[in-house]
Design an enzyme around this catalytic site. Structure first.
Site, PDB file in Angstrom:
ATOM      1  N   ARG A 161       1.019  -1.365  -0.018  1.00  0.00           N
ATOM      2  CA  ARG A 161      -0.143  -0.102  -0.056  1.00  0.00           C
ATOM      3  C   ARG A 161       0.823   1.349   0.077  1.00  0.00           C
ATOM      4  NH1 ARG A 161      -2.548  -3.971   2.074  1.00  0.00           N
ATOM      5  NH2 ARG A 161      -0.390  -4.566   2.752  1.00  0.00           N
ATOM      6  N   THR A 162       1.879   1.263   0.836  1.00  0.00           N
ATOM      7  CA  THR A 162       2.373   2.604   1.056  1.00  0.00           C
ATOM      8  C   THR A 162       3.267   2.930  -0.131  1.00  0.00           C
ATOM      9  OG1 THR A 162       2.646   2.026   3.546  1.00  0.00           O
ATOM     10  CG2 THR A 162       4.147   3.927   2.756  1.00  0.00           C
TER      11      THR A 162
ATOM     12  N   LYS B  30      25.244  -5.025  -2.855  1.00  0.00           N
ATOM     13  CA  LYS B  30      26.680  -5.507  -2.867  1.00  0.00           C
ATOM     14  C   LYS B  30      27.457  -4.783  -1.621  1.00  0.00           C
ATOM     15  CE  LYS B  30      26.590  -5.186  -7.703  1.00  0.00           C
ATOM     16  NZ  LYS B  30      26.816  -4.263  -9.049  1.00  0.00           N
TER      17      LYS B  30
ATOM     18  N   ARG C 239      11.373   3.828   3.411  1.00  0.00           N
ATOM     19  CA  ARG C 239      10.906   2.889   4.592  1.00  0.00           C
ATOM     20  C   ARG C 239      12.188   1.981   4.850  1.00  0.00           C
ATOM     21  NH1 ARG C 239       5.672  -1.049   4.591  1.00  0.00           N
ATOM     22  NH2 ARG C 239       4.789   1.022   5.024  1.00  0.00           N
TER      23      ARG C 239
ATOM     24  N   HIS D 124       5.208   5.765  11.498  1.00  0.00           N
ATOM     25  CA  HIS D 124       4.517   5.551  10.047  1.00  0.00           C
ATOM     26  C   HIS D 124       3.610   6.958   9.929  1.00  0.00           C
ATOM     27  CE1 HIS D 124       3.427   4.073   6.387  1.00  0.00           C
ATOM     28  NE2 HIS D 124       3.076   2.872   6.959  1.00  0.00           N
TER      29      HIS D 124
HETATM   30  N1   CP Z   1      -0.067  -0.031   5.927  1.00  0.00           N
HETATM   31  C1   CP Z   1       1.014  -0.270   5.346  1.00  0.00           C
HETATM   32  O1   CP Z   1       2.152   0.381   5.860  1.00  0.00           O
HETATM   33  O2   CP Z   1       0.841  -1.159   4.383  1.00  0.00           O
HETATM   34  P1   CP Z   1       2.319  -1.574   3.520  1.00  0.00           P
HETATM   35  O3   CP Z   1       3.129  -2.380   4.351  1.00  0.00           O
HETATM   36  O4   CP Z   1       1.592  -2.550   2.491  1.00  0.00           O
HETATM   37  O5   CP Z   1       2.794  -0.521   2.930  1.00  0.00           O
END
Ligand code: CP
Length: 331
Positions: free
Chosen positions: A67-68, A95, A117, A147
């Site tokens: 999603r993110t 590497k 991320r 988040h």
């Molecule tokens: N909600 C969320 O962070 O989903 P993903 O890990 O799929 O990005």
């Protein structure tokens, strides 16, 4: 950058978005208001506005995401930015290239924003502290820490259904201990004026001292915890962040903490059910609830695009919606 908050520039505008901690109610409300303005872009014949035309945005996902990552990419494209998606598994990181060297090389390509991320808490702060002064950094989830765009899309979804934060009871259920989402949500809910935030979890997944540290009420009984609430946010069990088994079994967890229609019946009749995803059906919640009329889980995903457009355009300093053309713009 401001001495008060490293996310703000000298004028107090959002430069990086690393955490919901320490940001004012006005600023969080501004993000939500800006996102309202971007919802309509999805309905246009050409789903684009020119706010970030000529800007380069790099998605650096060192951890898995569905999603993110995709909603950040769509949001950047809808803002007309050029988007680089670095595939970490096939990049020079595999590497042994350091994070800083990767950063420097992408900066040499004149990147304006990093969306990051990472499994390590603090990774996005580290990149923000070492990036070129013109570069913005958005935290797309770092370890157990934060988040923030997930929290803001959740606030946006709540506001669209409930309007007034100042009258709400919100319950967050599940693996509070390992959840960066829960931490960011609690901070945002408190800043936006929600008077009662409850956290519900088995004692092995509840951080010590959370009531005092965050001003929430802790429950270990789901039925009691969701009684009369307006919003229920279910969380995923974060097996990848547990050092040892903190649950007897998934079956046992569902028996005690899984959300079913019957348990949902003690919440307000118009309560909404949320989940940041990915859902473990039959562990955190029953499919009947996940796919039922109270679930707004897929709405959360759609709203994520508008909220991420808002955050990205605010950080890049181009978010003047008054001058935003409403028609098709990307030639
Ligand atoms: N909600 C969320 O962070 O989903 P993903 O890990 O799929 O990005």
């Amino acid at each position: 950058m401001s001495k008060q908050n490293p996310q703000l520039d000298a004028q107090g505008n959002l430069k990086h978005f690393l955490t919901t901690e320490g940001l004012s109610r006005d600023l969080l409300t501004d993000i939500l208001d800006q996102a309202e303005g971007f919802l309509g872009v999805a309905q246009q014949a050409v789903k684009k506005v020119p706010l970030c035309r000529g800007k380069v945005i790099a998605n650096l996902f060192f951890e898995t995401s569905t999603r993110t990552r995709t909603t950040f990419e769509l949001a950047a494209k809808r803002l007309s930015a050029d988007v680089l998606n670095l595939n970490i598994s096939t990049s020079a990181t595999a590497k042994g290239e350091t994070l800083l060297d990767t950063l420097r090389n992408l900066e040499a390509m004149h990147v304006d924003m990093f969306v990051v991320r990472h499994a390590t808490s603090g990774a996005a702060h580290f990149i923000a502290a070492h990036a070129d002064p013109h570069v913005s950094v958005i935290n797309a989830g770092d370890g157990r820490h934060a988040h923030p765009t997930q929290a803001m899309l959740d606030m946006f979804t709540i506001r669209r259904h409930k309007q007034d934060f100042s009258r709400l009871r919100v319950a967050i259920v599940g693996d509070i201990m390992h959840s960066r989402v829960a931490r960011s949500q609690i901070l945002a809910l408190k800043t936006l004026g929600v008077p009662e935030v409850r956290v519900i979890a088995p004692s092995t997944l509840m951080p010590n001292g959370i009531e005092e540290a965050f001003g929430v009420r802790a429950y270990h009984d789901l039925r009691e915890g969701v009684r009369d609430v307006d919003v229920i946010i279910m969380l995923r069990i974060q097996h990848e962040r547990m050092n040892s088994s903190l649950l007897p079994s998934e079956h046992e967890y569902f028996r005690l903490f899984g959300l079913t229609e019957e348990r949902l019946s003690t919440a307000q009749p118009d309560a909404i059910v949320m989940h940041p995803g990915p859902i473990n059906r039959g562990v955190e919640m029953d499919s009947q609830v996940a796919d039922g009329p109270r679930s707004v889980i897929l709405e959360q995903v759609s709203n994520g695009i508008a909220v991420r457009m808002a955050v990205m355009s605010m950080c890049i300093g181009t978010q003047n919606l008054k001058s935003q053309p409403q028609g098709d713009v990307d030639g």
